[in-house]
Enzyme design. Structure first.
Site, PDB file in Angstrom:
ATOM      1  N   GLY A   8       0.861  -1.127   0.144  1.00  0.00           N
ATOM      2  CA  GLY A   8       0.163  -0.116  -0.029  1.00  0.00           C
ATOM      3  C   GLY A   8       1.041   1.238   0.022  1.00  0.00           C
ATOM      4  O   GLY A   8       0.439   2.412   0.399  1.00  0.00           O
ATOM      5  N   GLY A  12      -1.509   7.702   0.882  1.00  0.00           N
ATOM      6  CA  GLY A  12      -1.627   7.820   2.186  1.00  0.00           C
ATOM      7  C   GLY A  12      -0.285   7.525   2.973  1.00  0.00           C
ATOM      8  O   GLY A  12       0.747   7.883   2.684  1.00  0.00           O
ATOM      9  N   ILE A  13      -0.442   6.813   4.022  1.00  0.00           N
ATOM     10  CA  ILE A  13       0.550   6.864   5.042  1.00  0.00           C
ATOM     11  C   ILE A  13       1.698   5.915   4.512  1.00  0.00           C
ATOM     12  O   ILE A  13       3.024   6.126   4.530  1.00  0.00           O
ATOM     13  CB  ILE A  13       0.154   5.845   6.183  1.00  0.00           C
ATOM     14  CG1 ILE A  13      -1.100   6.591   6.973  1.00  0.00           C
ATOM     15  CG2 ILE A  13       1.048   5.433   7.359  1.00  0.00           C
ATOM     16  CD1 ILE A  13      -1.967   5.683   7.786  1.00  0.00           C
ATOM     17  N   SER A 137      -4.367  -0.432  14.051  1.00  0.00           N
ATOM     18  CA  SER A 137      -4.903   0.893  14.500  1.00  0.00           C
ATOM     19  C   SER A 137      -5.217   0.626  15.761  1.00  0.00           C
ATOM     20  O   SER A 137      -5.720  -0.330  16.369  1.00  0.00           O
ATOM     21  CB  SER A 137      -6.092   0.817  13.570  1.00  0.00           C
ATOM     22  OG  SER A 137      -7.266   1.746  14.036  1.00  0.00           O
ATOM     23  N   TYR A 163     -13.890  -4.115   9.979  1.00  0.00           N
ATOM     24  CA  TYR A 163     -12.664  -3.438  10.135  1.00  0.00           C
ATOM     25  C   TYR A 163     -11.686  -3.465  11.290  1.00  0.00           C
ATOM     26  O   TYR A 163     -10.513  -3.817  11.390  1.00  0.00           O
ATOM     27  CB  TYR A 163     -12.767  -1.801   9.706  1.00  0.00           C
ATOM     28  CG  TYR A 163     -11.482  -1.053   9.660  1.00  0.00           C
ATOM     29  CD1 TYR A 163     -10.639  -1.182   8.649  1.00  0.00           C
ATOM     30  CD2 TYR A 163     -11.054  -0.246  10.720  1.00  0.00           C
ATOM     31  CE1 TYR A 163      -9.370  -0.496   8.791  1.00  0.00           C
ATOM     32  CE2 TYR A 163     -10.006   0.552  10.902  1.00  0.00           C
ATOM     33  CZ  TYR A 163      -9.083   0.194   9.742  1.00  0.00           C
ATOM     34  OH  TYR A 163      -7.936   1.243   9.858  1.00  0.00           O
TER      35      TYR A 163
HETATM   36  N1  LIG Z   1      -6.162   6.765   7.908  1.00  0.00           N
HETATM   37  C1  LIG Z   1      -6.121   6.512   9.222  1.00  0.00           C
HETATM   38  O1  LIG Z   1      -6.505   7.442   9.936  1.00  0.00           O
HETATM   39  C2  LIG Z   1      -5.736   5.221   9.698  1.00  0.00           C
HETATM   40  C3  LIG Z   1      -5.853   5.186  10.948  1.00  0.00           C
HETATM   41  C4  LIG Z   1      -5.574   3.794  11.707  1.00  0.00           C
HETATM   42  C5  LIG Z   1      -4.876   3.056  10.910  1.00  0.00           C
HETATM   43  N2  LIG Z   1      -4.791   3.111   9.442  1.00  0.00           N
HETATM   44  C6  LIG Z   1      -4.184   2.043   8.495  1.00  0.00           C
HETATM   45  O2  LIG Z   1      -2.999   2.679   8.056  1.00  0.00           O
HETATM   46  C7  LIG Z   1      -3.193   1.816   6.634  1.00  0.00           C
HETATM   47  C8  LIG Z   1      -2.915   2.571   5.581  1.00  0.00           C
HETATM   48  O3  LIG Z   1      -4.121   3.345   5.284  1.00  0.00           O
HETATM   49  P1  LIG Z   1      -4.344   4.885   4.761  1.00  0.00           P
HETATM   50  O4  LIG Z   1      -4.944   5.617   5.591  1.00  0.00           O
HETATM   51  O5  LIG Z   1      -3.041   5.223   4.236  1.00  0.00           O
HETATM   52  O6  LIG Z   1      -5.173   4.491   3.416  1.00  0.00           O
HETATM   53  P2  LIG Z   1      -4.918   4.611   1.832  1.00  0.00           P
HETATM   54  O7  LIG Z   1      -4.657   5.987   1.614  1.00  0.00           O
HETATM   55  O8  LIG Z   1      -6.276   4.315   1.380  1.00  0.00           O
HETATM   56  O9  LIG Z   1      -4.063   3.432   1.665  1.00  0.00           O
HETATM   57  C9  LIG Z   1      -3.993   2.394   1.745  1.00  0.00           C
HETATM   58  C10 LIG Z   1      -2.897   1.734   0.635  1.00  0.00           C
HETATM   59  O10 LIG Z   1      -3.579   0.158   0.502  1.00  0.00           O
HETATM   60  C11 LIG Z   1      -3.769  -0.214  -0.614  1.00  0.00           C
HETATM   61  N3  LIG Z   1      -4.627  -1.295  -0.970  1.00  0.00           N
HETATM   62  C12 LIG Z   1      -5.907  -1.529  -0.883  1.00  0.00           C
HETATM   63  N4  LIG Z   1      -6.396  -2.739  -0.813  1.00  0.00           N
HETATM   64  C13 LIG Z   1      -5.356  -3.465  -1.470  1.00  0.00           C
HETATM   65  C14 LIG Z   1      -5.346  -4.727  -2.190  1.00  0.00           C
HETATM   66  N5  LIG Z   1      -6.197  -5.325  -2.210  1.00  0.00           N
HETATM   67  N6  LIG Z   1      -3.779  -4.909  -2.654  1.00  0.00           N
HETATM   68  C15 LIG Z   1      -2.826  -4.101  -2.389  1.00  0.00           C
HETATM   69  N7  LIG Z   1      -2.966  -2.936  -1.981  1.00  0.00           N
HETATM   70  C16 LIG Z   1      -4.241  -2.862  -1.466  1.00  0.00           C
HETATM   71  C17 LIG Z   1      -4.287   0.917  -1.531  1.00  0.00           C
HETATM   72  O11 LIG Z   1      -4.120   0.780  -2.825  1.00  0.00           O
HETATM   73  P3  LIG Z   1      -5.202   2.133  -3.787  1.00  0.00           P
HETATM   74  O12 LIG Z   1      -4.748   3.192  -3.746  1.00  0.00           O
HETATM   75  O13 LIG Z   1      -4.976   1.340  -5.213  1.00  0.00           O
HETATM   76  O14 LIG Z   1      -6.536   1.731  -3.003  1.00  0.00           O
HETATM   77  C18 LIG Z   1      -3.372   2.049  -0.746  1.00  0.00           C
HETATM   78  O15 LIG Z   1      -2.019   1.845  -1.389  1.00  0.00           O
HETATM   79  C19 LIG Z   1      -4.121   0.751   6.626  1.00  0.00           C
HETATM   80  O16 LIG Z   1      -3.794  -0.525   7.084  1.00  0.00           O
HETATM   81  C20 LIG Z   1      -5.091   1.245   7.463  1.00  0.00           C
HETATM   82  O17 LIG Z   1      -6.034   0.334   8.114  1.00  0.00           O
HETATM   83  C21 LIG Z   1      -5.352   4.206   9.071  1.00  0.00           C
END
Ligand SMILES: NC(=O)c1ccc[n+]([C@@H]2O[C@H](COP(=O)([O-])OP(=O)(O)OC[C@H]3O[C@@H](n4cnc5c(N)ncnc54)[C@H](OP(=O)(O)O)[C@@H]3O)[C@@H](O)[C@H]2O)c1
Length: 280
Positions: A8, A12-13, A137, A163
């Protein structure tokens, strides 16, 4: 040069984790499902970081076939791995299945990463400072594991519950990994509430709107990447395993369920059985 995979890493992160680790001298592989996006982000990050060692590779964590193909081609192309950052994740309001018939959130967030880690462990074990960083998370605190929900819809689908379950599975997996493979420093984290599109992609419109309205109060993805970068690279973490860290890089107490060794063993056995056909 140390090598890291960031699942991923195209958004984002993960994207800022990739940038931060590249700036620290890592060779970085961005592994995500959209190959065009991977390549575009890798190119942009090469410019931003001033290093050429950032690559994109296709990995769909909703497909065991894709995960195995990725692991094989990664091993052939790079042949070494020091840090695996299991960062990819999704939130969805609707019940969907992965290619292998798992509910999408437990399927991608847990089972996909479980198989990926199994397939890459032999490379990690050859590093002199191997690390596994799992982006869970704070919502793991509310999670419960319901094995019957892994493959089927039970009543009305509750996206948030699924989730939370998947993020608890991340925690259980990390702590069990730390017990089984103490030579690999395995830690998990909460990145903060981070301004990313995670809840805008597959959510009901009102959830997406609510998330968008809250964005001004969230931390930036660059800030949200700091704990992943810390766990992946800080020298003080060498050999330190089995910890849960918050967005300020402080060690915290995980949920009591995350520390349940019987539950962790049962989940591990279930997961191993599920991915077994893809281990060779
Ligand atoms: N944002 C928050 O507040 C928050 C809080 C707690 C934990 N988290 C955790 O942080 C992590 C990163 O999330 P984020 O907030 O940065 O979200 P994000 O910007 O949506 O990034 C998620 C990444 O995972 C990829 N992904 C999703 N489904 C996938 C699949 N089937 N195969 C391969 N890659 C896949 C996405 O690809 P696409 O771009 O193609 O969708 C994207 O690159 C996650 O595990 C999330 O649960 C986030």
């Amino acid at each position: 040069m140390k090598t890291t995979i960031i699942t991923g890493g195209s958004s984002g992160i993960g994207k800022y984790t990739a940038l931060g680790l590249a700036q620290k001298g890592f060779r970085v592989i961005i592994a995500s499902r959209n190959e065009k996006k991977n390549q575009d982000v890798a190119e942009a990050l090469r410019k931003d970081s001033g290093t050429k060692h950032i690559y994109g590779m296709e990995l769909n964590l909703a497909s065991f076939r894709s995960i195995r193909a990725f692991a094989k081609s990664f091993a052939q192309r790079f042949g070494k791995l020091d840090v695996l950052v299991n960062n990819a994740g999704l939130y969805t309001s609707d019940f969907q299945l992965t290619e292998d018939g798992f509910e999408m959130q437990i399927g991608v967030n847990h089972f996909g990463h479980f198989l990926l880690t199994e397939l890459l462990r032999n490379l990690l074990e050859q590093s002199n400072d191997p690390r596994l960083v799992v982006v869970s998370s704070i919502s793991h605190l509310k999670g419960k594991i319901d094995f019957d929900s892994f493959r089927q819809k039970k009543g009305k689908y509750k996206g948030l519950q699924a989730y939370e379950q998947s993020k608890l599975a991340n925690a259980l997996f990390t702590l069990e990994h730390a017990r089984r493979y103490p030579q690999i420093a395995a830690n998990f984290l909460h990145p903060g509430t981070v301004r990313t599109p995670i809840a805008n992609k597959h959510s009901k419109w009102w959830i997406s709107l609510g998330w968008t309205l809250l964005k001004p109060f969230m931390i930036s993805p660059e800030k949200g990447a700091q704990t992943s970068i810390f766990l992946a690279s800080d020298p003080s973490l060498k050999g330190q395993s089995g910890g849960y860290y918050d967005d300020k890089q402080r060690k915290r107490n995980p949920a009591p369920l995350a520390k349940d060794k019987t539950l962790a063993k049962t989940l591990w056995a279930y997961s191993l059985k599920a991915v077994k056909p893809y281990l060779t």
